[in-house]
Design a protein around this motif. Structure first.
Motif, PDB file in Angstrom:
ATOM      1  N   LEU A  58      16.356  -5.191 -49.435  1.00 16.30           N
ATOM      2  CA  LEU A  58      15.021  -5.385 -49.997  1.00 16.30           C
ATOM      3  C   LEU A  58      13.957  -5.297 -48.902  1.00 16.30           C
ATOM      4  O   LEU A  58      12.930  -4.617 -49.052  1.00 16.30           O
ATOM      5  CB  LEU A  58      14.946  -6.732 -50.710  1.00 16.30           C
ATOM      6  CG  LEU A  58      13.596  -7.115 -51.313  1.00 16.30           C
ATOM      7  CD1 LEU A  58      13.197  -6.136 -52.400  1.00 16.30           C
ATOM      8  CD2 LEU A  58      13.651  -8.536 -51.872  1.00 16.30           C
ATOM      9  N   THR A  59      14.194  -5.951 -47.792  1.00 19.24           N
ATOM     10  CA  THR A  59      13.245  -5.918 -46.679  1.00 19.24           C
ATOM     11  C   THR A  59      13.057  -4.498 -46.145  1.00 19.24           C
ATOM     12  O   THR A  59      11.933  -4.047 -45.907  1.00 19.24           O
ATOM     13  CB  THR A  59      13.725  -6.840 -45.541  1.00 19.24           C
ATOM     14  OG1 THR A  59      13.829  -8.177 -46.028  1.00 19.24           O
ATOM     15  CG2 THR A  59      12.763  -6.807 -44.370  1.00 19.24           C
ATOM     16  N   GLU A  60      14.168  -3.796 -45.965  1.00 19.16           N
ATOM     17  CA  GLU A  60      14.101  -2.435 -45.439  1.00 19.16           C
ATOM     18  C   GLU A  60      13.426  -1.486 -46.427  1.00 19.16           C
ATOM     19  O   GLU A  60      12.633  -0.622 -46.029  1.00 19.16           O
ATOM     20  CB  GLU A  60      15.509  -1.931 -45.110  1.00 19.16           C
ATOM     21  CG  GLU A  60      16.175  -2.639 -43.942  1.00 19.16           C
ATOM     22  CD  GLU A  60      15.427  -2.401 -42.644  1.00 19.16           C
ATOM     23  OE1 GLU A  60      15.096  -1.243 -42.336  1.00 19.16           O
ATOM     24  OE2 GLU A  60      15.138  -3.397 -41.937  1.00 19.16           O
ATOM     25  N   SER A  64      26.672   0.020 -49.545  1.00 18.69           N
ATOM     26  CA  SER A  64      27.831  -0.809 -49.236  1.00 18.69           C
ATOM     27  C   SER A  64      27.716  -1.370 -47.821  1.00 18.69           C
ATOM     28  O   SER A  64      27.388  -0.656 -46.869  1.00 18.69           O
ATOM     29  CB  SER A  64      29.112   0.024 -49.352  1.00 18.69           C
ATOM     30  OG  SER A  64      30.242  -0.733 -48.988  1.00 18.69           O
ATOM     31  N   GLY A  65      27.962  -2.676 -47.685  1.00 21.00           N
ATOM     32  CA  GLY A  65      27.881  -3.329 -46.387  1.00 21.00           C
ATOM     33  C   GLY A  65      26.507  -3.858 -46.048  1.00 21.00           C
ATOM     34  O   GLY A  65      26.316  -4.453 -44.974  1.00 21.00           O
ATOM     35  N   THR A  66      25.535  -3.645 -46.954  1.00 20.17           N
ATOM     36  CA  THR A  66      24.173  -4.133 -46.737  1.00 20.17           C
ATOM     37  C   THR A  66      23.882  -5.260 -47.709  1.00 20.17           C
ATOM     38  O   THR A  66      24.105  -5.109 -48.921  1.00 20.17           O
ATOM     39  CB  THR A  66      23.142  -3.006 -46.948  1.00 20.17           C
ATOM     40  OG1 THR A  66      23.474  -1.907 -46.108  1.00 20.17           O
ATOM     41  CG2 THR A  66      21.731  -3.487 -46.650  1.00 20.17           C
ATOM     42  N   THR A  67      23.406  -6.388 -47.232  1.00 20.88           N
ATOM     43  CA  THR A  67      23.096  -7.497 -48.133  1.00 20.88           C
ATOM     44  C   THR A  67      21.856  -7.152 -48.963  1.00 20.88           C
ATOM     45  O   THR A  67      20.976  -6.401 -48.516  1.00 20.88           O
ATOM     46  CB  THR A  67      22.819  -8.799 -47.361  1.00 20.88           C
ATOM     47  OG1 THR A  67      21.613  -8.644 -46.610  1.00 20.88           O
ATOM     48  CG2 THR A  67      23.986  -9.137 -46.448  1.00 20.88           C
ATOM     49  N   PRO A  68      21.764  -7.688 -50.181  1.00 25.18           N
ATOM     50  CA  PRO A  68      20.591  -7.408 -51.023  1.00 25.18           C
ATOM     51  C   PRO A  68      19.277  -7.773 -50.354  1.00 25.18           C
ATOM     52  O   PRO A  68      18.297  -7.022 -50.447  1.00 25.18           O
ATOM     53  CB  PRO A  68      20.854  -8.258 -52.271  1.00 25.18           C
ATOM     54  CG  PRO A  68      22.342  -8.381 -52.336  1.00 25.18           C
ATOM     55  CD  PRO A  68      22.785  -8.463 -50.911  1.00 25.18           C
ATOM     56  N   ASP A  69      19.235  -8.928 -49.665  1.00 30.05           N
ATOM     57  CA  ASP A  69      17.982  -9.353 -49.036  1.00 30.05           C
ATOM     58  C   ASP A  69      17.572  -8.400 -47.911  1.00 30.05           C
ATOM     59  O   ASP A  69      16.392  -8.060 -47.763  1.00 30.05           O
ATOM     60  CB  ASP A  69      18.117 -10.776 -48.490  1.00 30.05           C
ATOM     61  CG  ASP A  69      18.142 -11.821 -49.598  1.00 30.05           C
ATOM     62  OD1 ASP A  69      17.582 -11.547 -50.676  1.00 30.05           O
ATOM     63  OD2 ASP A  69      18.736 -12.903 -49.382  1.00 30.05           O
TER      64      ASP A  69
END
Length: 517
Positions: free
Chosen positions: A459-461, A451-456
């Motif tokens: 994905l990078t992380e 929650s609070g993290t964008t999908p992109d």
């Protein structure tokens, strides 16, 4: 021992003890009388011993009471998931051939839609005793034991499997099997007489039934929560001084995320089942609750207990060894392996469980094909893979059907998932094999961003974590990462991998497959 006798005898021993907590509390004497009246109401509606009664309800005390009432009538309780769609519900009702369907206010529309495509089956609502419900009919019935002889060999309940690999299968279970499963649960989970337990797992699932019946056997207090809500659950734990929890890992994660789990100071015993629990989750629960006991229960609808990991703190993720009534072995991991084809110590094999277990079912309802596939030589084959360690404890490594063959190598999703869930920007992850021209199958990680993290960003992380923080060798690193809004699950909370592998998902972010190769 039949379950009608179990409740009656508990009520005779402890008539004034609190049996049901929550909004509609009852003593054992009151619950025994109420379920007698409900059983008589079922009989008045035409239900006869050994006939099936479909129960379609969101849960709570009304559903538990109806289930217990069916036991007293000698009828077969068939609790069905309220999360089923109309067509799947219609299939289950038609397959069960019930004498009566009982729905509540929240499910009556669903029931009517499903029944429209089924040969005429009478139905009635459950709910407010002031309305035209089975409770109103029961209110006018006399109390006292019914003049019905119930045998421990009679069918008590028929649960439908969650259908992770096709249409649900009916699993009839006798009174004896249910009683033995409940006694095993008490012994294996370390519960005591008079414990207060939380009834949040649905009664159409074996975990929900086990919590209910085991609590009655031990004259404890069963506190229902009709629909799971983490904040409400923590309030119930505090108000009712709940001492033991038996939940799936996803519910424990939800409780932790409230930041309030430390308030649950009355909880002394933890148990889980239904899915694997990561070492990360184990550590956080232990650090927060400091439980006296922590148990991993591994079993199924068909046979309640395969194995029990009695010390999750010492061996996080370990499935342990055979339960008190069980006999388990590992055999060759191919579909038609006979039960005597045991693997060598330390080798991976598929689990086989003796049908001599007194809590075992005797075979599927109207499904000889399923019996042929799963039962061989007096042993039940659930399709799970495991390895025994030097202590003889089992570690489940996945399922025969879930195994990924990538580039000629067998990869098991569970061990990859256990590594990836440590990435702080994801809340859930499931690994499946997707068709791939180069690899045959490519290990693909479907994940839900925290929650609070964008999908992109997630994905990078996660891509970086896979390479630098997971500790996975290159062979086992997912070839593809896909962010999704949610992981598909059955009504009982089991992950539906087949929906992901069939393409039934909406991608929020997708890694460049060629780059990951």
């Amino acid at each position: 021992m039949d379950l009608s006798t179990v409740l009656r005898w508990t009520a005779e021993r402890h008539p004034r003890r609190r049996a049901v907590g929550g909004r509609t509390p009852m003593t054992y004497g009151q619950w025994d009388g109420h379920t007698n009246q409900l059983a008589r109401a079922m009989a008045e509606l035409g239900v006869r011993p050994r006939e099936r009664v479909v129960l379609l309800s969101t849960g709570g005390e009304p559903l538990a009471s109806l289930h217990l009432a069916a036991q007293k009538l000698g009828a077969v309780s068939v609790p069905l998931s309220f999360r089923l769609g109309p067509s799947e519900l219609a299939y289950c009702i038609s397959d069960a051939e019930p004498a009566l369907v009982i729905a509540d206010d929240s499910t009556s529309a669903l029931a009517q839609e499903a029944l429209a495509s089924v040969e005429a089956v009478p139905w009635i609502r459950s709910g407010d005793p002031a309305e035209a419900t089975i409770e109103r009919l029961a209110r006018d019935q006399p109390d006292g034991p019914l003049d019905v002889r119930v045998s421990e060999r009679d069918i008590s309940v028929m649960l439908y499997t969650s259908g992770t690999t096709g249409r649900p299968k009916g699993v009839p279970r006798t009174h004896s099997a249910e009683f033995h499963a409940s006694v095993a649960h008490l012994l294996q989970s370390g519960q005591s007489l008079f414990d207060t337990t939380l009834g949040v797992m649905p009664l159409f699932h074996t975990m929900g039934l086990r919590t209910l019946i085991a609590t009655v056997v031990a004259a404890g207090t069963w506190v229902p929560q009709t629909k799971f809500d983490a904040e409400e659950m923590l309030d119930l734990i505090a108000q009712e001084e709940i001492s033991s929890l038996y939940l799936v890992p996803t519910v424990y994660w939800s409780l932790l995320r409230t930041g309030r789990l430390g308030e649950a100071t009355s909880v002394r015993k933890l148990a889980y089942a239904g899915a694997s629990m990561t070492p990360t989750l184990v550590k956080r629960l232990v650090d927060t609750l400091r439980p006296e006991s922590f148990v991993n229960h591994f079993g199924s609808t068909e046979i309640y207990t395969f194995t029990v990991g009695t010390d999750v703190i010492a061996k996080p993720g370990c499935a342990g060894r055979a339960g008190v009534f069980s006999r388990v072995r590992l055999v060759e991991p191919f579909p038609d392996a006979p039960p005597d084809a045991e693997v060598a110590p330390g080798e991976q094999g598929q689990i086989a469980v003796s049908m001599g277990n007194p809590d075992a079912f005797a075979g599927y309802w109207h499904r000889p094909d399923a019996n042929t596939k799963s039962i061989r030589g007096g042993w039940y084959f659930p399709g799970d893979l495991a390895v025994a360690d030097e202590d003889g404890d089992l570690w489940v490594t996945g399922r025969v059907d879930d195994m990924i063959n990538s580039g000629g190598e067998n990869i098991y999703p569970d061990e990859i998932e256990d590594k990836l869930i440590g990435c702080p920007v994801i809340s859930e992850v499931v690994v499946v094999g997707l068709p791939d021209d180069r690899w045959g199958q490519a290990a693909t990680a479907f994940f839900v961003p925290e929650s609070g993290t964008t999908p992109d960003h997630a994905l990078t992380e996660l891509r970086s974590y896979v390479r630098e923080g997971s500790g996975l060798p290159s062979l086992k690193r997912p070839k593809r990462l896909i962010a999704v809004e949610e992981i598909p699950k059955s009504g009982a909370g089991k992950i539906l991998r087949r929906r992901l592998s069939s393409g039934d998902y909406r991608s929020l972010a997708d890694s460049d497959t060629a780059t990951d190769r």
